[in-house]
Scaffold this active site. Structure first.
Site, PDB file in Angstrom:
ATOM      1  N   LYS A   9       8.544   7.667 -14.996  1.00 51.23           N
ATOM      2  CA  LYS A   9       7.776   7.678 -16.246  1.00 51.23           C
ATOM      3  C   LYS A   9       6.901   8.939 -16.322  1.00 51.23           C
ATOM      4  O   LYS A   9       7.319  10.001 -15.856  1.00 51.23           O
ATOM      5  CB  LYS A   9       6.967   6.382 -16.386  1.00 51.23           C
ATOM      6  CG  LYS A   9       7.867   5.137 -16.279  1.00 51.23           C
ATOM      7  CD  LYS A   9       7.180   3.853 -16.654  1.00 51.23           C
ATOM      8  CE  LYS A   9       8.138   2.681 -16.513  1.00 51.23           C
ATOM      9  NZ  LYS A   9       7.536   1.415 -16.993  1.00 51.23           N
ATOM     10  N   HIS A  28      14.821   2.758 -23.564  1.00 45.58           N
ATOM     11  CA  HIS A  28      13.804   2.049 -22.784  1.00 45.58           C
ATOM     12  C   HIS A  28      12.823   1.375 -23.742  1.00 45.58           C
ATOM     13  O   HIS A  28      12.513   1.912 -24.806  1.00 45.58           O
ATOM     14  CB  HIS A  28      13.074   3.019 -21.854  1.00 45.58           C
ATOM     15  CG  HIS A  28      12.218   2.342 -20.840  1.00 45.58           C
ATOM     16  ND1 HIS A  28      10.964   1.837 -21.148  1.00 45.58           N
ATOM     17  CD2 HIS A  28      12.422   2.068 -19.525  1.00 45.58           C
ATOM     18  CE1 HIS A  28      10.451   1.292 -20.063  1.00 45.58           C
ATOM     19  NE2 HIS A  28      11.307   1.408 -19.069  1.00 45.58           N
ATOM     20  N   GLY A  86       5.773  -3.562 -16.020  1.00 46.83           N
ATOM     21  CA  GLY A  86       4.420  -3.110 -15.731  1.00 46.83           C
ATOM     22  C   GLY A  86       3.361  -4.191 -15.758  1.00 46.83           C
ATOM     23  O   GLY A  86       2.168  -3.906 -15.677  1.00 46.83           O
TER      24      GLY A  86
END
Length: 250
Positions: A12, A95, A173
């Site tokens: 990322k 994504h 996350g």
């Protein structure tokens, strides 16, 4: 059919020249693995990582995104041809962060897959449902819709060169993760959906799981018959943790 597992690390928007050098050095301590190990650095570090991993064939380079356009006045975009200059093999497309934060629709994602394939890149097509969609029991409908948009654009046979990453948005996350059986159930349904169009393609396509993947949970995950690897987020920034996941893949 025995499918090779893929363990891909999505870094990322993290890292610096120094920290990425350290991370790659740690990753190059990898033991022999039957899995394909993929690293996905931010764009500015593709050249650095490509150079660091070149002497060894143990890590494969991927990009985090690409433009659906070939070239032109698209400030801030990166084309498929630019990625191939850096020996990129895979590219993440669709994504959930691209879909939710940058408004990428199923149609835009499909266009990007088409462009990537035309350039000889292997798309890792990311699909998955939000918490609201899961609670409304729409998980499979969402995944089927997202895949169908790509099939409409490139056809079912193209999936011989496409990897699918199922990432439940609610698990990315957050520290939450689908159980191994929950992941298997969705992966099995995705494969069955593809099989309704082509059984040979459905048996060949690799389906990865993503969503707070950790070394402590990956071993059970990889025993599932339709889980062909993992797309790893935060844990991929820790060389030891990531290599433990790779080890669990075989």
């Amino acid at each position: 059919m025995i499918r090779q597992k893929i363990v891909a690390g999505n870094w990322k928007m993290n890292g610096s020249e120094a920290s990425i050098s350290d991370l790659v050095s740690g990753l190059l301590e990898i033991s022999e693995s039957s899995a394909e190990v993929v690293v996905t650095p931010p764009f500015p570090y593709l050249s650095q990582v490509a150079e660091l991993i070149a002497p060894r064939n143990e890590l494969v380079l991927a990009a985090q995104n690409l433009s659906q356009y070939e070239k032109g006045a698209y400030t801030g975009e990166v084309s498929a041809a630019m990625l191939t200059d850096f020996k990129v093999t895979y590219v993440l497309i669709g994504h959930s962060e691209r879909r939710s934060l940058y408004g990428e629709t199923d149609e835009v994602v499909a266009e990007k897959v088409k462009v990537a394939l035309s350039a000889g890149l292997k798309p890792i097509l990311c699909i998955g449902e939000t918490l609201e969609e899961r609670e409304a029991e729409q998980t499979l409908l969402v995944c089927e819709r997202q895949v169908a948009a790509v099939i409409d654009a490139v056809g079912i046979q193209a999936f011989e060169n496409i990897v699918i990453a199922y990432e439940p948005v609610w698990a990315i996350g957050t520290g939450l993760s689908a159980s191994a059986q929950q992941a298997q159930d969705v992966h099995q349904a995705i494969r069955a959906n593809l099989a309704s169009l082509s059984t040979p393609v459905s048996e060949k396509v690799q389906i990865l799981y993503g969503g707070s993947v950790k070394a402590s949970t990956s071993a059970e995950l990889f025993t599932m018959p339709d889980v062909d690897g993992a797309l790893v987020g935060g844990a991929s920034l820790d060389a030891k943790e990531f290599l433990d996941i790779v080890k669990a893949a075989g």
